[in-house]
Design a protein around this motif. Structure first.
Motif, PDB file in Angstrom:
ATOM      1  N   ARG A 106      14.437  36.769  26.092  1.00  0.00           N
ATOM      2  CA  ARG A 106      13.808  35.991  26.909  1.00  0.00           C
ATOM      3  C   ARG A 106      13.252  34.619  26.261  1.00  0.00           C
ATOM      4  N   GLU A 132      15.897  35.529  38.475  1.00  0.00           N
ATOM      5  CA  GLU A 132      17.345  34.884  38.029  1.00  0.00           C
ATOM      6  C   GLU A 132      17.685  35.575  36.772  1.00  0.00           C
ATOM      7  N   TYR A 133      16.768  35.843  35.783  1.00  0.00           N
ATOM      8  CA  TYR A 133      17.067  36.331  34.510  1.00  0.00           C
ATOM      9  C   TYR A 133      17.348  37.973  34.461  1.00  0.00           C
ATOM     10  N   ASP A 134      16.469  38.556  35.350  1.00  0.00           N
ATOM     11  CA  ASP A 134      16.695  40.240  35.388  1.00  0.00           C
ATOM     12  C   ASP A 134      18.400  40.202  36.203  1.00  0.00           C
ATOM     13  N   GLY A 145      15.728  31.691  26.886  1.00  0.00           N
ATOM     14  CA  GLY A 145      15.581  31.090  27.971  1.00  0.00           C
ATOM     15  C   GLY A 145      16.987  30.496  28.696  1.00  0.00           C
ATOM     16  N   GLN A 180      19.863  32.105  29.395  1.00  0.00           N
ATOM     17  CA  GLN A 180      20.702  32.763  30.633  1.00  0.00           C
ATOM     18  C   GLN A 180      19.741  32.508  31.883  1.00  0.00           C
ATOM     19  N   ALA A 181      18.522  32.435  31.827  1.00  0.00           N
ATOM     20  CA  ALA A 181      17.574  32.251  32.994  1.00  0.00           C
ATOM     21  C   ALA A 181      17.632  30.709  33.375  1.00  0.00           C
ATOM     22  N   SER A 183      21.133  38.976  33.455  1.00  0.00           N
ATOM     23  CA  SER A 183      21.141  39.749  32.191  1.00  0.00           C
ATOM     24  C   SER A 183      21.682  40.997  32.342  1.00  0.00           C
TER      25      SER A 183
END
Length: 224
Positions: free
Chosen positions: A196, A175-177, A199, A201-202, A180
Motif C-alpha cells: 500500500r 479502489e485499492y481493494d 499507492g 494501484q490505488a 489489487s
C-alpha cells in the motif's frame, strides 16, 4: 491530478511537466520531458491506469536521450470524457492530433492494453508517423487470441464496466481493494505481495474509475 501527490522517482518534476492540449472535442492530459528536438517516445497506458503507470520508466528514457510523452487518451485520468468517440480509429485520431500540436512528426510508440489498441490503430492509419511499435500485455481485437481472451472467466469485469457508473458506485473508496484482486489473481501470490505504501494501484484506480471513466474505458476496449 495524478502524479502531484503520489510517490514519484526523485527529481521527476525537474524533468517532466504536465500539459493539457485541446484536440478537436477533447482535452488531453500528457506528461512530457526529455531533450527537446530529440526522438520522441509516446507511452500509452492501459485500463484502469493513467500516465502514472509509466512513471518509473520515464526518467530512464529521458536519460537515454529521448523526448518522452505519457498520454492519457480520451476517457482516462485527467483527459476529458465525452459521451462518444471510443472506437479505436477516433481515439487514434486524437493522439495524432496531439502529436501534430506538439510538432512530433514520427514517434516510437510503446503501449499496453487499451493503449495498445489505440496505438495500433494509429500505426495502421498513419504508418509514416510511427518509427517503431512496442505492444504489451493484450492480443489485438479481431484475432483468435482476442476472442479466446473475451471468453476467459478472468475477464468478467468487461461486462460490469460497460454499464455506466455501476462499478464506480460500487467500488468508490475501495479502489485499492478492488484493483489489487486482479493483480493477485494474475500473479497468483498472497495478500502481502502488493504494498500500500506506493499507492500506485490505488492512484491509477481512483482516476480510472471516476464516474464515466470506467465505462468509457470498456467502451474503448470493445470499440471497433
Amino acid at each position: 491530478m495524478i502524479g502531484t501527490g503520489q510517490s514519484l522517482p526523485r527529481g521527476f518534476h525537474d524533468t517532466f511537466t504536465h500539459h493539457f492540449t485541446t484536440v478537436g472535442p477533447v482535452r488531453l492530459h500528457h506528461v512530457t520531458g526529455g531533450p527537446p528536438g530529440s526522438e520522441t517516445v509516446v507511452l500509452l497506458h492501459g485500463w484502469p491506469q493513467t500516465w502514472y503507470a509509466w512513471r518509473k520508466v520515464m526518467p530512464s528514457l529521458a536519460a537515454a536521450g529521448y523526448r518522452v510523452m505519457a498520454i492519457e487518451y480520451r476517457g482516462a485520468g485527467d483527459s476529458s470524457r465525452p459521451a462518444h468517440g471510443y472506437d479505436k480509429a477516433t481515439m487514434a485520431g486524437d493522439i495524432r492530433g496531439l502529436l501534430d500540436a506538439v510538432g512530433a512528426q514520427r514517434v516510437h510508440m510503446v503501449a499496453r492494453d487499451i493503449g495498445l489498441m489505440v496505438g495500433y490503430a494509429l500505426a495502421a492509419q498513419w504508418p509514416e508517423r510511427v518509427a517503431s511499435m512496442t505492444m504489451l500485455d493484450v492480443p489485438l481485437p479481431g484475432t483468435g487470441a482476442w476472442e479466446q481472451a473475451k471468453g476467459d472467466p478472468q475477464t468478467w469485469h468487461f461486462g460490469l464496466h460497460r454499464q455506466r457508473d455501476v462499478a464506480e458506485t460500487l467500488v468508490t473508496g475501495r479502489e485499492y481493494d478492488y484493483i489489487s484482486t486482479f493483480y493477485r489473481a494474475r500473479l497468483r501470490r498472497g495478500p502481502g505481495t502488493l504494498r500500500r505504501a506506493d499507492g500506485g494501484q490505488a492512484a491509477d484506480a481512483r482516476a480510472g474509475l471516476r464516474r464515466g471513466a470506467g465505462q468509457r474505458g470498456h467502451d474503448s476496449r470493445h470499440g471497433a
